[in-house]
Design an enzyme around this catalytic site. Structure first.
Site, mmCIF file in Angstrom:
data_model
loop_
_atom_site.group_PDB
_atom_site.id
_atom_site.type_symbol
_atom_site.label_atom_id
_atom_site.label_comp_id
_atom_site.label_asym_id
_atom_site.label_seq_id
_atom_site.Cartn_x
_atom_site.Cartn_y
_atom_site.Cartn_z
ATOM 1 N N ASP A 68 3.716 -11.026 -1.426
ATOM 2 C CA ASP A 68 3.590 -10.865 -2.875
ATOM 3 C C ASP A 68 4.284 -12.032 -3.579
ATOM 4 O O ASP A 68 4.318 -13.143 -3.037
ATOM 5 C CB ASP A 68 4.208 -9.498 -3.274
ATOM 6 C CG ASP A 68 3.546 -8.907 -4.495
ATOM 7 O OD1 ASP A 68 3.603 -9.543 -5.558
ATOM 8 O OD2 ASP A 68 2.982 -7.796 -4.405
ATOM 9 N N HIS B 239 6.115 -8.902 -10.242
ATOM 10 C CA HIS B 239 5.157 -8.121 -9.441
ATOM 11 C C HIS B 239 5.694 -7.801 -8.045
ATOM 12 O O HIS B 239 5.621 -6.656 -7.581
ATOM 13 C CB HIS B 239 3.857 -8.929 -9.356
ATOM 14 C CG HIS B 239 2.681 -8.206 -8.802
ATOM 15 N ND1 HIS B 239 2.418 -8.118 -7.455
ATOM 16 C CD2 HIS B 239 1.672 -7.548 -9.413
ATOM 17 C CE1 HIS B 239 1.294 -7.438 -7.274
ATOM 18 N NE2 HIS B 239 0.827 -7.082 -8.442
ATOM 19 N N SER C 83 -2.457 -2.638 -7.235
ATOM 20 C CA SER C 83 -1.231 -3.263 -6.721
ATOM 21 C C SER C 83 -0.095 -2.259 -6.628
ATOM 22 O O SER C 83 0.798 -2.417 -5.801
ATOM 23 C CB SER C 83 -0.759 -4.378 -7.660
ATOM 24 O OG SER C 83 -1.405 -5.579 -7.382
#
Ligand SMILES: *[C@@H]1O[C@H](CO)[C@@H](O)[C@H](O)[C@H]1NC(C)=O
Ligand SMILES: *[C@@H]1O[C@H](CO)[C@@H](O)[C@H](O)[C@H]1NC(C)=O
Ligand SMILES: *[C@@H]1O[C@H](CO)[C@@H](O)[C@H](O)[C@H]1NC(C)=O
Ligand SMILES: *[C@@H]1O[C@H](CO)[C@@H](O)[C@H](O)[C@H]1NC(C)=O
Ligand SMILES: *[C@@H]1O[C@H](CO)[C@@H](O)[C@H](O)[C@H]1NC(C)=O
Ligand SMILES: *[C@@H]1O[C@H](CO)[C@@H](O)[C@H](O)[C@H]1NC(C)=O
Ligand SMILES: *[C@@H]1O[C@H](CO)[C@@H](O)[C@H](O)[C@H]1NC(C)=O
Ligand SMILES: *[C@@H]1O[C@H](CO)[C@@H](O)[C@H](O)[C@H]1NC(C)=O
Length: 790
Positions: free
Chosen positions: A154, A229, A576
């Site tokens: 990620d 994220h 996600s």
């Protein structure tokens, strides 16, 4: 949504001279058309398994090979970007198409493909409401669980977040080979017994997009997450228990990952929300070598799903599967049928759904009525303010319709100053937060956004703002029409628990069945039978998990996705966010059953899922609570407690995968691309619907079909399972044998499902299910059939 910024893939491979000719012609035409023939592009050169003794030996062989194409060692060194030296051999380099073609022609090369860019599966505009993750693991031994290692590919991690503290964790499992790579603003001290490894990959990104510094955005050249994220997904999987966290007071509570004692290995391959193929390959290669147990991939290609034989995520996760590692990946946020991605059978493909929590930010009107609104709005309006419809506040020369969307330079500041502006949505992809910036820039004090499609997704704004649906908009409309001085006040968000119905499928979650586009070459090649779009495993995605309005750790310097301020925890939505929930459940199952194969873990998760919501009805879909099929949620909503003890398991291995691919038309060249090995298909490969998969799909059913499956019993003592069938419309179903008797743990039993269609399904799919039960366990498989003829 994040746009797909990569160019469409140009694909080359080794082929016979005649095919090369055709392809060269094709490529020349293509390049003539866009005038790019002298451009260097970033290509990945894949050479499969290797017998070199060490990395150095692979690297020097790579250099030598590239030098033979570029003409000199210096040029080769300049062109080289990345080496792959572990699970497989290869490299990536900046090459001309001609050089790529000659490399593809070389004996030891399996395939050469252009590196594409993948998006993180969150949309910055979908801001969301939080879940406290899975609470059900308290009864399990934490010692066992603390040895499970999840690799997260990620945007890195914010190591100072309390979610990554390592209180109470024992030494790092000895078998683990990862390491803490130091970099900008990231030292050895940033790793601990929770963050046991942190690596980063940027060479591929820079080769394609220029230096990181040229992107005018904050970043650290290290595993430090400056986007938020990666910290969010990692903490959702394995964040420690942290009390009393919230997003500016919203969703206050205890944050914890699904497996609070899991170890996290961080692989940062994404920069500014984009992740290049070449870097993803390096990351997964390292993760396999380091010895992670589960891989969590909240990233994916733009639909349609590329062929498994030229898609870096498919290829890398296949290698992981062979090494016993389950990859859990997001299905995508493309919301339309046939857009699901990451659909290779060896990947657990995860859709997104809501939880039973709403974020209400209601509107009090001057006539004392209340409109129901939704948003993540911590801001208090001190007094009632005048409301103005943006259509009546258009800037000079702008038609009212254009002004209604509150886009930049469409509003008359004299008309909106000091007011609450009513705006609408042009398309579902509108940047909602930007509208609030436009309103603020014009002096507006608040915004009511008529947004029936996305009202269930929590957004954050820079002024008090809320989303209302059509019914509320009509109520507002009649108030505006009848009242000369209409006023209102938007209330700060109230967190509402036990919302019904829940879960609901998220409006953005990508939908199956899965469709694969063969790449350019396959259209001219004889090695693949179908020139059209190919449906492979028809029931996709596999599972749904919470992915709407999830609260988890954030990078305090990533303020683009927040109301503006720095936050340590943020609420966002996307597949996600659902992917790490599924990864966490996979980690739990793995820690309870260390010997289970990736497919057994996948089976445990899928067969125990439920399609029933908290009102006892079948799960519906946002925004209009419409009906759903397995193409929305696969086997259903994830059920972690049941997944730990599924009763029966459907298992398959890499040989079964090969057979499956053969039956869908793959030839030795395709297989070599994927596995790196020279494999041939059986003369009569098992039909694809007989892959021992936990769901059942037949995409081109012509007359009667018998589907075969084998289950393995995991339980104590003798037991008897019987099936319960929900018939797909127009199809008879008979299960033989009709009872499965087991005496002891580990026994296998096979059965046959005879499907007899009475009528065609007119190009649509019909759905049913089969559930084996012994009175305690329920082992359910959805069935999807497309009956072409009877
Ligand atoms: C570097 O790390 C510190 C925390 O140790 C943080 O406060 C700072 O913002 C970071 N800088 C960058 C550019 O990431
Ligand atoms: C960064 O900013 C500079 C100057 O403002 C501009 O010239 C350049 O195009 C920007 N680069 C990107 C990638 O946005
Ligand atoms: C939680 O944190 C808030 C400040 O963020 C504080 O006002 C409150 O007292 C805390 N509650 C508990 C139970 O610690
Ligand atoms: C092998 O991979 C290359 C590169 O992606 C692709 O061009 C080629 O079509 C693939 N070959 C087969 C037979 O799948
Ligand atoms: C109004 O919107 C239409 C459609 O998007 C566009 O074609 C037109 O140029 C816009 N007009 C103005 C004045 O912005
Ligand atoms: C709107 O456009 C103006 C220039 O016309 C610019 O200064 C401003 O930053 C823009 N605002 C937004 C939110 O894009
Ligand atoms: C805003 O104005 C437009 C155009 O007259 C109208 O269609 C819409 O219903 C109005 N919105 C509200 C909430 O009154
Ligand atoms: C299909 O199966 C049904 C039920 O077993 C049987 O009656 C029928 O003859 C079969 N049809 C064909 C074409 O085999």
């Amino acid at each position: 949504m994040i746009a797909f910024h990569g160019s469409s893939p140009t694909v080359l491979r080794k082929m016979s001279p005649i095919t090369v000719l055709k392809v060269i012609l094709f490529l020349e035409l293509a390049f003539l058309a866009n005038g790019a023939s002298s451009n260097f592009k970033h290509y990945i050169v894949y050479m499969g398994e290797h017998s070199h003794p060490n990395s150095d030996s692979v690297m020097s062989a790579n250099h030598e090979m590239l030098a033979s194409i570029t003409g000199s060692v210096d040029k080769a060194q300049a062109a080289m970007v990345l080496h792959y030296t572990k699970s497989f051999r290869g490299f990536s380099a900046m090459l001309t198409p001609e050089q790529a073609l000659s490399l593809a022609d070389s004996e030891s090369v399996i395939s050469v493909f252009e590196s594409r860019t993948h998006s993180l599966h969150t949309t910055h505009s979908w801001d969301f409401l939080g879940v406290k993750s899975i609470n059900q693991y308290n009864g399990l031994s934490m010692k066992a669980i603390s040895d499970v290692i999840v690799g997260v590919v990620d945007s890195g991690v914010w190591p100072e977040s309390a979610s990554f503290n390592d209180k109470g964790l024992g030494p790092i499992p000895r078998r683990f080979k990862g390491k803490c790579v130091v970099g900008e603003n990231f030292t050895l001290n940033n790793c601990n017994r929770k963050l046991i490894s942190a690596r980063f990959y940027y060479k591929g990104f820079e080769a394609e997009n220029g230096p990181l510094e040229s992107h005018n955005a904050t970043f650290s050249r290290s595993a430090r997450d400056t986007d938020g994220h990666g910290s969010h997904t990692a903490s959702t999987v394995g964040g420690s228990v942290v009390k009393n966290v919230s997003l500016n007071g919203i969703a206050r509570g205890t944050a914890r990952g699904g497996v609070p004692n899991a170890r996290l290995a961080i692989y940062k391959a994404c920069w500014f929300n984009q992740c290049g193929d070449a870097d993803i390959l390096s990351a997964i290669e390292d993760a396999i070598e380091d010895g992670v147990d589960i891989l969590s991939l909240s990233i994916g290609p733009s639909p349609p799903q590329p062929s498994f034989f030229s898609d870096s995520i498919s290829i890398a996760t296949y290698h992981a599967f062979r090494k016993g590692i389950l990859s859990s990946a997001s299905a995508g946020n493309d919301r339309l049928p046939r857009t699901a991605t990451n659909v290779a059978p060896w990947i657990l493909t995860v859709a997104a759904s809501s939880i039973d929590r709403d974020f209400d930010s209601n509107v009090h009107l001057g006539n004392s009525k209340t409109l129901k609104g939704f948003s993540l709005n911590p801001l208090k309006m001190k007094k009632y303010s005048r409301i103005v419809n943006a259509t009546t506040a258009a800037a000079p020369g702008v038609p009212p319709k254009n002004a209604s969307f509150c886009k930049n330079n469409t509003l008359d500041t004299n008309m909106i100053r000091g007011k609450i502006v009513v705006c609408t949505i042009d398309t579902i992809l509108d940047k909602r937060r930007e509208k609030s910036i436009v309103v603020r820039q014009g002096g507006g004090v608040a915004m009511i956004l008529v947004d029936p499609l996305a009202k269930d997704v929590g957004f954050q704004f820079v002024i008090p703002a809320t989303l209302i649906d059509q019914t509320e908009a009509e109520e507002l409309h009649s108030y505006l029409k009848t009242e000369k001085n209409p006023v209102a006040k938007i209330l700060p968000t109230a967190t509402i628990l036990n919302a019904e119905p829940a879960p609901r499928m998220a409006v953005f979650s990508s939908i199956g069945p899965n469709i694969i586009t063969p790449d350019i070459i396959k259209r001219t090649s004889h090695s693949f039978i179908s020139p059209k779009l190919i449906k492979i495993l028809v029931v996709q995605p596999d599972i749904t998990a919470p992915g709407v309005n999830i609260l988890a750790a954030w990078s305090p310097i990533a303020t683009k996705a927040t109301a503006e301020g720095s936050v340590g925890y943020n609420i966002i939505s996307g597949t996600s966010m659902s992917c790490p929930h599924a990864s966490a459940v996979a980690a739990i199952v793995k820690s309870c059953h260390p010997s289970w194969s990736p497919s057994a873990i996948q089976s445990a998760i899928m067969t125990t899922a439920t399609v029933i919501d908290n009102t006892g009805m079948t799960i519906v879909k946002d925004p209009f609570r419409s009906s759903t099929t397995p193409f929305n949620y696969g086997s259903g909503h994830i059920n972690p407690v049941a997944a730990v003890d599924p009763g029966l398991v459907y298992d398959y291995d890499s040989n079964d995968v090969i057979d499956f691919l053969c039956s869908t038309g793959a030839g030795p060249k395709n297989l070599k691309n994927l596995t790196g090995e020279q494999l041939t298909c059986k003369k009569h490969p098992t039909p694809s619907y007989n892959l021992n998969y936990p769901s059942i799909g037949v995409s081109n059913m012509k007359g009667n079909v018998s589907v075969l499956r084998t289950v393995t019993y995991y339980g104590q003592g003798p037991t008897t399972y019987t099936p319960n069938v929900e018939n797909p419309k127009g199809v008879g179903v008979a299960v033989k044998p009709n009872t499965l008797v087991f005496r002891k743990n580990g026994e296998k039993r096979s059965f046959k499902i005879d499907l007899t269609p009475h009528k065609t399904s007119n190009g649509n799919f019909v759905f049913g299910s089969i559930t084996w039960s012994n009175g305690i366990h329920r082992v359910r498989s959805p069935i999807a059939l497309n009956v072409i003829s009877i």
